[in-house]
Design an enzyme around this catalytic site. Sequence first.
Site, mmCIF file in Angstrom:
data_model
loop_
_atom_site.group_PDB
_atom_site.id
_atom_site.type_symbol
_atom_site.label_atom_id
_atom_site.label_comp_id
_atom_site.label_asym_id
_atom_site.label_seq_id
_atom_site.Cartn_x
_atom_site.Cartn_y
_atom_site.Cartn_z
ATOM 1 N N CYS A 1 -18.244 -14.052 -4.253
ATOM 2 C CA CYS A 1 -19.157 -14.642 -2.844
ATOM 3 C C CYS A 1 -17.889 -15.525 -2.064
ATOM 4 C CB CYS A 1 -20.215 -15.750 -3.397
ATOM 5 S SG CYS A 1 -20.788 -16.422 -1.891
ATOM 6 N N ASN B 1 9.497 4.971 -13.126
ATOM 7 C CA ASN B 1 8.816 5.700 -12.135
ATOM 8 C C ASN B 1 9.275 7.182 -11.782
ATOM 9 O OD1 ASN B 1 8.191 5.776 -9.036
ATOM 10 N ND2 ASN B 1 8.310 3.755 -9.025
ATOM 11 N N LEU B 2 8.607 7.609 -11.047
ATOM 12 C CA LEU B 2 8.761 9.135 -10.784
ATOM 13 C C LEU B 2 9.975 9.206 -9.762
ATOM 14 C CD1 LEU B 2 6.899 11.339 -10.994
ATOM 15 C CD2 LEU B 2 5.706 11.097 -9.008
ATOM 16 N N TYR C 1 -13.890 0.301 -0.370
ATOM 17 C CA TYR C 1 -14.112 -0.063 -1.633
ATOM 18 C C TYR C 1 -15.161 0.622 -2.543
ATOM 19 C CZ TYR C 1 -10.264 -2.737 -0.665
ATOM 20 O OH TYR C 1 -8.823 -3.479 -0.400
ATOM 21 N N HIS D 1 -4.525 -8.444 -8.465
ATOM 22 C CA HIS D 1 -5.034 -7.943 -7.234
ATOM 23 C C HIS D 1 -6.479 -7.771 -7.294
ATOM 24 C CE1 HIS D 1 -0.969 -6.335 -5.286
ATOM 25 N NE2 HIS D 1 -1.004 -7.567 -5.579
ATOM 26 N N CYS E 1 -25.562 -13.576 -2.793
ATOM 27 C CA CYS E 1 -24.795 -13.976 -3.934
ATOM 28 C C CYS E 1 -25.740 -14.636 -5.060
ATOM 29 C CB CYS E 1 -23.745 -15.130 -3.602
ATOM 30 S SG CYS E 1 -23.158 -16.218 -4.829
ATOM 31 N N ALA F 1 4.657 9.132 -15.378
ATOM 32 C CA ALA F 1 4.393 7.948 -16.617
ATOM 33 C C ALA F 1 3.737 8.636 -18.040
ATOM 34 C CB ALA F 1 3.535 7.150 -15.598
HETATM 35 P P1 OAD Z 1 2.492 2.317 -4.290
HETATM 36 O O1 OAD Z 1 1.659 3.619 -3.856
HETATM 37 O O2 OAD Z 1 2.921 1.733 -3.080
HETATM 38 O O3 OAD Z 1 3.556 2.966 -5.272
HETATM 39 C C1 OAD Z 1 3.197 4.056 -6.267
HETATM 40 C C2 OAD Z 1 4.629 3.985 -6.964
HETATM 41 O O4 OAD Z 1 4.105 4.903 -8.114
HETATM 42 C C3 OAD Z 1 5.550 4.872 -6.339
HETATM 43 O O5 OAD Z 1 6.732 3.999 -6.523
HETATM 44 C C4 OAD Z 1 5.854 6.181 -7.069
HETATM 45 O O6 OAD Z 1 6.896 6.767 -7.005
HETATM 46 C C5 OAD Z 1 5.034 5.795 -8.649
HETATM 47 N N1 OAD Z 1 4.355 7.145 -9.016
HETATM 48 C C6 OAD Z 1 3.605 7.837 -8.340
HETATM 49 N N2 OAD Z 1 3.151 8.758 -9.215
HETATM 50 C C7 OAD Z 1 3.568 8.607 -10.378
HETATM 51 C C8 OAD Z 1 3.673 9.166 -11.996
HETATM 52 N N3 OAD Z 1 2.736 9.967 -12.016
HETATM 53 N N4 OAD Z 1 4.333 8.552 -12.786
HETATM 54 C C9 OAD Z 1 5.295 7.466 -12.577
HETATM 55 N N5 OAD Z 1 5.286 6.723 -11.226
HETATM 56 C C10 OAD Z 1 4.499 7.339 -10.287
HETATM 57 O O7 OAD Z 1 1.671 1.496 -5.365
HETATM 58 P P2 OAD Z 1 1.731 0.163 -5.772
HETATM 59 O O8 OAD Z 1 3.344 -0.308 -5.923
HETATM 60 O O9 OAD Z 1 0.792 -0.107 -6.961
HETATM 61 O O10 OAD Z 1 -2.432 -3.869 -2.904
HETATM 62 O O11 OAD Z 1 1.151 -0.943 -4.458
HETATM 63 C C11 OAD Z 1 1.298 -2.308 -4.662
HETATM 64 C C12 OAD Z 1 0.160 -2.572 -4.002
HETATM 65 O O12 OAD Z 1 0.173 -2.322 -2.461
HETATM 66 C C13 OAD Z 1 -1.218 -2.539 -4.288
HETATM 67 O O13 OAD Z 1 -1.724 -3.080 -5.500
HETATM 68 C C14 OAD Z 1 -2.204 -2.574 -3.230
HETATM 69 C C15 OAD Z 1 -1.185 -1.970 -2.270
HETATM 70 O O14 OAD Z 1 -1.682 -2.454 -0.915
HETATM 71 C C16 OAD Z 1 -3.578 -4.450 -2.377
HETATM 72 O O15 OAD Z 1 -4.630 -3.682 -1.950
HETATM 73 C C17 OAD Z 1 -3.760 -6.010 -2.165
#
Ligand code: OAD
Length: 233
Positions: free
Chosen positions: A116, A200-201, A56, A108, A135, A218
Amino acid sequence: MRKVDRIVILTGAGISAESGLGTFRDEGGLWAQHRIEDVATPEAFVRNPDLVHQFYNARRAQAADAGSNAAHVALARLQSEFPGDVILVTQNVDGLHEMAGAAAIHMHGELSRALCATCEHRWDAPLSMETGATCPACAAPTARPDIVWFGEMPYHLDQIVEALQTCDLFAAIGTSGQVYPAAGFVEEARMAGAATIELNLRDSDMSHAFEDHITGLASVTVPKWVDQVLAGR
Ligand code: OAD
Protein backbone atom coordinates in the site's frame (compact mmCIF):
# COMPACT_ATOMS: atom_id res chain seq x y z
CA MET A 1 41.64 -22.63 -0.55
CA ARG A 2 41.11 -20.60 2.62
CA LYS A 3 38.56 -21.98 5.09
CA VAL A 4 35.06 -20.79 4.29
CA ASP A 5 32.37 -20.55 6.97
CA ARG A 6 30.11 -17.82 5.68
CA ILE A 7 29.10 -17.38 2.04
CA VAL A 8 27.12 -14.50 0.54
CA ILE A 9 25.68 -15.03 -2.93
CA LEU A 10 24.17 -12.26 -5.04
CA THR A 11 21.97 -13.32 -7.94
CA GLY A 12 20.59 -11.35 -10.86
CA ALA A 13 18.33 -11.86 -13.85
CA GLY A 14 20.88 -14.14 -15.57
CA ILE A 15 20.13 -17.00 -13.16
CA SER A 16 16.47 -17.01 -14.26
CA ALA A 17 17.18 -16.52 -17.98
CA GLU A 18 17.20 -20.26 -18.67
CA SER A 19 13.84 -20.53 -16.92
CA GLY A 20 12.47 -18.35 -19.73
CA LEU A 21 12.41 -15.03 -17.87
CA GLY A 22 13.98 -12.22 -19.90
CA THR A 23 16.91 -10.30 -18.46
CA PHE A 24 16.95 -6.49 -18.44
CA ARG A 25 20.05 -5.50 -20.38
CA ASP A 26 20.95 -8.42 -22.66
CA GLU A 27 20.05 -7.97 -26.34
CA GLY A 28 16.25 -7.62 -26.65
CA GLY A 29 15.99 -7.41 -22.84
CA LEU A 30 13.18 -5.77 -20.88
CA TRP A 31 14.82 -2.35 -20.86
CA ALA A 32 15.10 -2.44 -24.66
CA GLN A 33 11.34 -2.99 -24.87
CA HIS A 34 10.18 -0.61 -22.12
CA ARG A 35 11.48 2.72 -20.87
CA ILE A 36 12.47 2.55 -17.20
CA GLU A 37 10.96 5.99 -16.60
CA ASP A 38 7.59 4.77 -17.97
CA VAL A 39 7.21 1.61 -15.88
CA ALA A 40 9.70 1.40 -13.01
CA THR A 41 9.67 4.67 -11.08
CA PRO A 42 7.30 6.11 -8.45
CA GLU A 43 6.66 9.02 -10.83
CA ALA A 44 5.55 6.60 -13.56
CA PHE A 45 3.05 5.06 -11.14
CA VAL A 46 1.56 8.49 -10.37
CA ARG A 47 1.48 9.47 -14.05
CA ASN A 48 0.19 6.25 -15.58
CA PRO A 49 -0.61 3.52 -13.04
CA ASP A 50 -2.41 1.42 -15.70
CA LEU A 51 0.80 1.09 -17.71
CA VAL A 52 2.87 0.22 -14.63
CA HIS A 53 0.36 -2.44 -13.54
CA GLN A 54 0.26 -3.80 -17.10
CA PHE A 55 4.06 -4.16 -17.09
CA TYR A 56 4.21 -5.95 -13.71
CA ASN A 57 1.08 -8.05 -14.42
CA ALA A 58 2.88 -9.39 -17.49
CA ARG A 59 6.04 -10.09 -15.41
CA ARG A 60 3.90 -11.81 -12.73
CA ALA A 61 2.11 -14.00 -15.29
CA GLN A 62 5.44 -15.02 -16.87
CA ALA A 63 7.00 -15.78 -13.50
CA ALA A 64 3.97 -17.84 -12.47
CA ASP A 65 4.49 -20.05 -15.53
CA ALA A 66 8.24 -20.43 -15.01
CA GLY A 67 10.05 -23.23 -13.18
CA SER A 68 13.33 -23.04 -11.32
CA ASN A 69 16.35 -24.37 -13.24
CA ALA A 70 19.46 -26.35 -12.28
CA ALA A 71 21.21 -23.22 -10.99
CA HIS A 72 18.42 -22.39 -8.51
CA VAL A 73 18.32 -26.03 -7.41
CA ALA A 74 22.10 -26.12 -6.87
CA LEU A 75 22.00 -23.01 -4.65
CA ALA A 76 19.21 -24.56 -2.58
CA ARG A 77 21.39 -27.67 -2.18
CA LEU A 78 24.32 -25.49 -1.10
CA GLN A 79 22.12 -23.77 1.47
CA SER A 80 20.94 -27.05 2.96
CA GLU A 81 24.22 -29.02 2.81
CA PHE A 82 26.94 -26.45 3.54
CA PRO A 83 27.95 -26.68 7.21
CA GLY A 84 28.29 -22.88 7.58
CA ASP A 85 26.02 -19.99 6.56
CA VAL A 86 24.85 -19.40 3.00
CA ILE A 87 23.11 -16.05 2.66
CA LEU A 88 21.37 -15.70 -0.67
CA VAL A 89 20.61 -12.14 -1.76
CA THR A 90 18.67 -11.71 -4.97
CA GLN A 91 17.85 -8.72 -7.12
CA ASN A 92 15.22 -10.88 -8.82
CA VAL A 93 11.55 -10.34 -8.15
CA ASP A 94 10.53 -13.85 -9.23
CA GLY A 95 10.08 -16.67 -6.72
CA LEU A 96 12.34 -19.24 -8.40
CA HIS A 97 14.86 -19.50 -5.54
CA GLU A 98 12.00 -20.34 -3.17
CA MET A 99 10.48 -22.76 -5.69
CA ALA A 100 13.80 -24.64 -5.64
CA GLY A 101 13.71 -24.75 -1.82
CA ALA A 102 16.10 -21.89 -0.96
CA ALA A 103 15.53 -18.90 1.30
CA ALA A 104 16.42 -15.62 -0.41
CA ILE A 105 16.58 -11.99 0.67
CA HIS A 106 14.68 -10.04 -1.99
CA MET A 107 16.42 -6.67 -2.09
CA HIS A 108 14.29 -5.42 -5.02
CA GLY A 109 10.96 -6.75 -3.73
CA GLU A 110 8.75 -9.56 -5.02
CA LEU A 111 6.16 -9.85 -7.78
CA SER A 112 4.03 -12.04 -5.53
CA ARG A 113 3.51 -9.23 -3.00
CA ALA A 114 1.49 -6.02 -3.00
CA LEU A 115 2.27 -2.85 -1.07
CA CYS A 116 0.00 0.00 0.00
CA ALA A 117 1.57 3.30 -1.13
CA THR A 118 -0.32 5.03 1.70
CA CYS A 119 0.23 2.92 4.85
CA GLU A 120 2.97 0.47 3.66
CA HIS A 121 0.90 -2.58 4.56
CA ARG A 122 1.96 -5.63 2.50
CA TRP A 123 -0.08 -8.64 1.34
CA ASP A 124 -0.09 -11.38 -1.31
CA ALA A 125 -0.65 -9.84 -4.73
CA PRO A 126 -3.34 -11.23 -7.01
CA LEU A 127 -2.07 -12.47 -10.39
CA SER A 128 -3.45 -9.30 -11.94
CA MET A 129 -3.37 -5.98 -10.06
CA GLU A 130 -5.61 -3.08 -11.07
CA THR A 131 -5.36 0.65 -10.72
CA GLY A 132 -7.29 1.86 -7.68
CA ALA A 133 -7.34 -1.53 -5.91
CA THR A 134 -7.78 -0.91 -2.19
CA CYS A 135 -5.47 -1.78 0.68
CA PRO A 136 -6.94 -4.47 2.98
CA ALA A 137 -5.57 -2.58 6.04
CA CYS A 138 -6.39 1.11 5.44
CA ALA A 139 -8.79 0.91 2.44
CA ALA A 140 -6.87 3.56 0.48
CA PRO A 141 -7.08 2.92 -3.30
CA THR A 142 -3.29 2.88 -3.54
CA ALA A 143 -2.24 -0.76 -3.99
CA ARG A 144 1.02 -1.12 -5.94
CA PRO A 145 3.43 -3.96 -6.71
CA ASP A 146 5.90 -4.53 -3.86
CA ILE A 147 8.82 -3.82 -6.17
CA VAL A 148 11.69 -1.42 -5.48
CA TRP A 149 11.58 1.15 -8.26
CA PHE A 150 14.38 3.40 -9.47
CA GLY A 151 14.81 6.21 -6.97
CA GLU A 152 13.63 4.01 -4.05
CA MET A 153 15.73 2.39 -1.34
CA PRO A 154 16.39 -1.36 -1.75
CA TYR A 155 15.13 -3.58 1.07
CA HIS A 156 17.11 -5.28 3.87
CA LEU A 157 20.31 -3.30 3.26
CA ASP A 158 21.38 -3.35 6.93
CA GLN A 159 21.15 -7.13 7.03
CA ILE A 160 22.95 -7.47 3.68
CA VAL A 161 25.81 -5.13 4.60
CA GLU A 162 26.29 -6.97 7.89
CA ALA A 163 26.47 -10.27 5.98
CA LEU A 164 28.99 -8.83 3.49
CA GLN A 165 31.19 -7.49 6.26
CA THR A 166 31.38 -10.89 7.92
CA CYS A 167 31.57 -13.26 4.93
CA ASP A 168 34.63 -15.09 3.69
CA LEU A 169 33.33 -15.94 0.22
CA PHE A 170 31.23 -13.69 -2.02
CA ALA A 171 29.78 -14.92 -5.33
CA ALA A 172 27.80 -12.93 -7.90
CA ILE A 173 25.77 -14.94 -10.40
CA GLY A 174 24.11 -13.61 -13.58
CA THR A 175 24.16 -9.91 -12.80
CA SER A 176 25.47 -7.11 -15.01
CA GLY A 177 26.82 -4.90 -12.23
CA GLN A 178 25.02 -1.85 -13.57
CA VAL A 179 22.70 -1.17 -10.64
CA TYR A 180 23.85 0.10 -7.26
CA PRO A 181 24.01 -0.68 -4.40
CA ALA A 182 24.23 -4.36 -5.51
CA ALA A 183 27.07 -3.55 -7.92
CA GLY A 184 29.14 -2.36 -4.94
CA PHE A 185 28.72 -5.52 -2.84
CA VAL A 186 31.90 -7.09 -4.23
CA GLU A 187 33.99 -4.17 -2.93
CA GLU A 188 32.33 -4.42 0.47
CA ALA A 189 33.12 -8.16 0.63
CA ARG A 190 36.72 -7.59 -0.53
CA MET A 191 37.23 -5.01 2.21
CA ALA A 192 36.11 -7.68 4.67
CA GLY A 193 38.82 -9.99 3.29
CA ALA A 194 36.45 -12.34 1.47
CA ALA A 195 37.36 -14.35 -1.61
CA THR A 196 35.29 -13.21 -4.59
CA ILE A 197 34.01 -15.09 -7.62
CA GLU A 198 31.81 -14.08 -10.53
CA LEU A 199 29.70 -16.55 -12.53
CA ASN A 200 28.35 -15.03 -15.73
CA LEU A 201 27.81 -15.72 -19.39
CA ARG A 202 30.29 -12.96 -20.21
CA ASP A 203 32.34 -10.22 -18.56
CA SER A 204 30.22 -7.71 -16.65
CA ASP A 205 30.83 -4.11 -15.63
CA MET A 206 32.19 -5.35 -12.30
CA SER A 207 34.30 -8.31 -13.51
CA HIS A 208 37.55 -6.47 -12.75
CA ALA A 209 36.66 -6.42 -9.04
CA PHE A 210 36.50 -10.24 -8.72
CA GLU A 211 39.48 -12.54 -8.11
CA ASP A 212 37.95 -15.55 -9.85
CA HIS A 213 35.60 -15.95 -12.80
CA ILE A 214 33.60 -18.82 -14.22
CA THR A 215 32.13 -18.15 -17.66
CA GLY A 216 29.13 -20.01 -19.05
CA LEU A 217 25.44 -20.74 -18.61
CA ALA A 218 24.33 -20.60 -14.99
CA SER A 219 22.53 -23.95 -15.30
CA VAL A 220 25.91 -25.55 -16.07
CA THR A 221 28.41 -23.49 -14.07
CA VAL A 222 26.48 -23.09 -10.80
CA PRO A 223 25.94 -26.83 -10.06
CA LYS A 224 29.67 -27.48 -10.75
CA TRP A 225 30.75 -24.58 -8.53
CA VAL A 226 28.42 -25.76 -5.75
CA ASP A 227 30.00 -29.23 -5.93
CA GLN A 228 33.44 -27.60 -5.52
CA VAL A 229 32.37 -25.50 -2.55
CA LEU A 230 30.77 -28.50 -0.84
CA ALA A 231 33.94 -30.51 -1.45
CA GLY A 232 35.98 -27.72 0.19
CA ARG A 233 37.92 -26.99 -3.02
P1 OAD B 1 20.80 -7.53 -16.25
O1 OAD B 1 19.81 -7.79 -17.34
O2 OAD B 1 21.35 -6.16 -16.13
O3 OAD B 1 22.04 -8.52 -16.41
C1 OAD B 1 21.87 -9.88 -16.62
C2 OAD B 1 23.24 -10.55 -16.53
O4 OAD B 1 23.04 -11.95 -16.62
C3 OAD B 1 24.22 -10.16 -17.65
O5 OAD B 1 25.47 -9.85 -17.05
C4 OAD B 1 24.30 -11.43 -18.52
O6 OAD B 1 25.57 -11.59 -19.09
C5 OAD B 1 23.99 -12.51 -17.51
N1 OAD B 1 23.37 -13.72 -18.08
C6 OAD B 1 22.38 -13.79 -19.01
N2 OAD B 1 22.01 -15.06 -19.22
C7 OAD B 1 22.78 -15.83 -18.41
C8 OAD B 1 22.88 -17.23 -18.15
N3 OAD B 1 22.09 -18.12 -18.78
N4 OAD B 1 23.79 -17.66 -17.26
C9 OAD B 1 24.60 -16.78 -16.61
N5 OAD B 1 24.55 -15.45 -16.78
C10 OAD B 1 23.65 -14.97 -17.68
O7 OAD B 1 20.12 -8.02 -14.89
P2 OAD B 1 20.50 -7.67 -13.38
O8 OAD B 1 21.97 -7.52 -13.23
O9 OAD B 1 19.80 -8.64 -12.52
O10 OAD B 1 16.10 -3.74 -10.95
O11 OAD B 1 19.82 -6.26 -13.23
C11 OAD B 1 19.86 -5.62 -11.96
C12 OAD B 1 18.61 -4.82 -11.73
O12 OAD B 1 18.41 -3.95 -12.85
C13 OAD B 1 17.33 -5.64 -11.69
O13 OAD B 1 17.08 -6.17 -10.40
C14 OAD B 1 16.28 -4.63 -12.05
C15 OAD B 1 17.00 -3.98 -13.21
O14 OAD B 1 16.63 -2.68 -13.51
C16 OAD B 1 14.92 -3.14 -10.76
O15 OAD B 1 13.96 -3.29 -11.50
C17 OAD B 1 14.90 -2.28 -9.54
